[in-house]
Motif scaffolding. Structure first.
Motif, mmCIF file in Angstrom:
data_model
loop_
_atom_site.group_PDB
_atom_site.id
_atom_site.type_symbol
_atom_site.label_atom_id
_atom_site.label_comp_id
_atom_site.label_asym_id
_atom_site.label_seq_id
_atom_site.Cartn_x
_atom_site.Cartn_y
_atom_site.Cartn_z
ATOM 1 N N ASP A 50 37.164 39.292 31.512
ATOM 2 C CA ASP A 50 38.474 38.821 31.091
ATOM 3 C C ASP A 50 39.340 39.934 30.523
ATOM 4 O O ASP A 50 40.474 39.676 30.113
ATOM 5 C CB ASP A 50 38.316 37.720 30.034
ATOM 6 N N SER A 92 42.943 40.993 35.652
ATOM 7 C CA SER A 92 43.954 40.142 35.022
ATOM 8 C C SER A 92 45.175 40.019 35.929
ATOM 9 O O SER A 92 45.748 38.927 36.084
ATOM 10 C CB SER A 92 44.367 40.720 33.664
ATOM 11 N N LYS A 93 45.571 41.121 36.540
ATOM 12 C CA LYS A 93 46.708 41.092 37.465
ATOM 13 C C LYS A 93 46.369 40.265 38.695
ATOM 14 O O LYS A 93 47.214 39.501 39.192
ATOM 15 C CB LYS A 93 47.086 42.515 37.869
ATOM 16 N N ARG A 100 44.304 37.722 38.852
ATOM 17 C CA ARG A 100 44.340 36.308 38.477
ATOM 18 C C ARG A 100 45.771 35.774 38.435
ATOM 19 O O ARG A 100 46.043 34.650 38.858
ATOM 20 C CB ARG A 100 43.660 36.108 37.123
ATOM 21 N N LYS A 101 46.682 36.571 37.913
ATOM 22 C CA LYS A 101 48.073 36.134 37.835
ATOM 23 C C LYS A 101 48.672 35.967 39.229
ATOM 24 O O LYS A 101 49.384 35.000 39.502
ATOM 25 C CB LYS A 101 48.881 37.141 37.025
ATOM 26 N N LEU A 102 48.374 36.902 40.131
ATOM 27 C CA LEU A 102 48.889 36.805 41.496
ATOM 28 C C LEU A 102 48.314 35.594 42.214
ATOM 29 O O LEU A 102 49.037 34.860 42.908
ATOM 30 C CB LEU A 102 48.562 38.082 42.267
ATOM 31 N N ALA A 113 47.163 32.870 40.844
ATOM 32 C CA ALA A 113 47.715 31.653 40.249
ATOM 33 C C ALA A 113 49.079 31.327 40.859
ATOM 34 O O ALA A 113 49.401 30.157 41.104
ATOM 35 C CB ALA A 113 47.833 31.822 38.735
ATOM 36 N N LEU A 114 49.875 32.346 41.125
ATOM 37 C CA LEU A 114 51.168 32.127 41.787
ATOM 38 C C LEU A 114 50.977 31.617 43.216
ATOM 39 O O LEU A 114 51.702 30.739 43.681
ATOM 40 C CB LEU A 114 51.970 33.429 41.788
ATOM 41 N N ASP A 148 50.018 27.849 43.346
ATOM 42 C CA ASP A 148 51.005 26.882 42.872
ATOM 43 C C ASP A 148 51.525 26.044 44.052
ATOM 44 O O ASP A 148 52.055 26.592 45.019
ATOM 45 C CB ASP A 148 52.167 27.627 42.218
ATOM 46 N N TYR A 180 51.800 36.879 47.568
ATOM 47 C CA TYR A 180 50.946 36.957 46.380
ATOM 48 C C TYR A 180 49.485 37.192 46.752
ATOM 49 O O TYR A 180 48.794 38.021 46.151
ATOM 50 C CB TYR A 180 51.054 35.666 45.561
ATOM 51 N N SER A 190 40.318 30.638 44.260
ATOM 52 C CA SER A 190 41.717 30.567 44.653
ATOM 53 C C SER A 190 41.890 29.950 46.033
ATOM 54 O O SER A 190 42.749 29.082 46.249
ATOM 55 C CB SER A 190 42.341 31.968 44.635
#
Length: 246
Positions: free
Chosen positions: A3, A9-10, A12-14, A16-17, A20, A31, A122
């Motif tokens: 974590d 971390s980057k 995971r953010k990509l 998550a986008l 969506d 993404y 994902s």
């Protein structure tokens, strides 16, 4: 899961986008493509670091149980991802009084297992969104269509993962040469360690039979796998079949 690593971390953010439901197909493609290339680059970097400090990225294992619906299709997707990210996979089937339980026993270096888990989680969400938007043709069995769709998606993703990994290996060639080795040699040594761990746990393995699918959704699933666009290039070759354990 790691974590604290800024690259993951980057990623995971990509992802998550991309997951969506409000994201357009083009947005999800952008993404996911960026996240997947970061995942590939991260795996190569960790392999080089582990050459100097093997304890930083040991061989580990992970048992993943796949839930209904479409448990076998989820297992195939996870196996495809894991094998492209330099892990090995053993299918386990437990039969009792109730429905059979499918699980996949993964072996790999810690960083590769982490990469596989990130991407699998994902892509499961992305397939759920895409399937919900894909109508089943009239007079076709819904489950048969969706299984063939998932097969097409999985094959497209697997081919694109091959290419993303190949790009990462080529880009790192000079750095590996500067350290007195090559990407091919380091990755081959790591693969040998992973296979040894699997064979120690499962000294006698069979080979799983190919699944027979009857639905007509393969082409649409393939197209969706291309829209996930794991690297943005045309498709390449395949890999070895999934092993099966008791």
């Amino acid at each position: 899961m790691n974590d604290t690593d800024p690259i993951l971390s980057k990623v995971r953010k990509l992802l998550a986008l991309a997951e969506d439901p409000a994201a357009t197909e083009h947005e999800a493609e952008v993404y996911t493509a960026k996240a997947t290339q970061l995942i590939a680059d991260y795996g190569i970097d960790r392999a080089l670091l582990a050459r100097a400090d093997p304890a930083s990225d040991p061989v580990r294992d992970r048992l993943v149980t796949l839930d209904a619906p479409y448990a076998a299709d989820k297992l195939d997707l996870l196996a495809t991802i894991a094998q492209r990210l330099r892990c090995t996979a053993v299918q386990r089937t437990r039969r009792g009084d109730g429905p059979r339980e499918l699980s996949l026993h993964l072996f790999g270096h810690a960083s590769d297992l982490e990469r596989a888990e990130l991407l699998f989680t994902s892509l499961l969400l992305q397939t759920a969104t895409a399937l919900a938007r894909t109508p089943v043709p009239p007079r076709e069995h819904k489950a048969a269509f969706r299984r063939s769709w998932l097969a097409g998606f999985r094959m497209a993703v697997g081919r694109r993962l091959d290419e993303a990994e190949s790009r990462a290996e080529a880009a790192a060639a000079e750095r590996y040469a500067a350290s007195g080795t090559s990407t091919a040699l380091v990755l081959a040594d790591r693969s040998t360690e992973v296979v040894a761990a699997m064979e120690t746990t499962y000294p006698r393995l069979g080979t799983s039979r190919p699944r027979a699918l009857s639905g007509s959704g393969g082409a649409e699933g393939w197209a969706a796998g291309q829209r996930a666009d794991l690297g943005g290039t045309r498709l390449g070759g395949g890999r070895r079949s999934l092993a099966r354990g008791g």
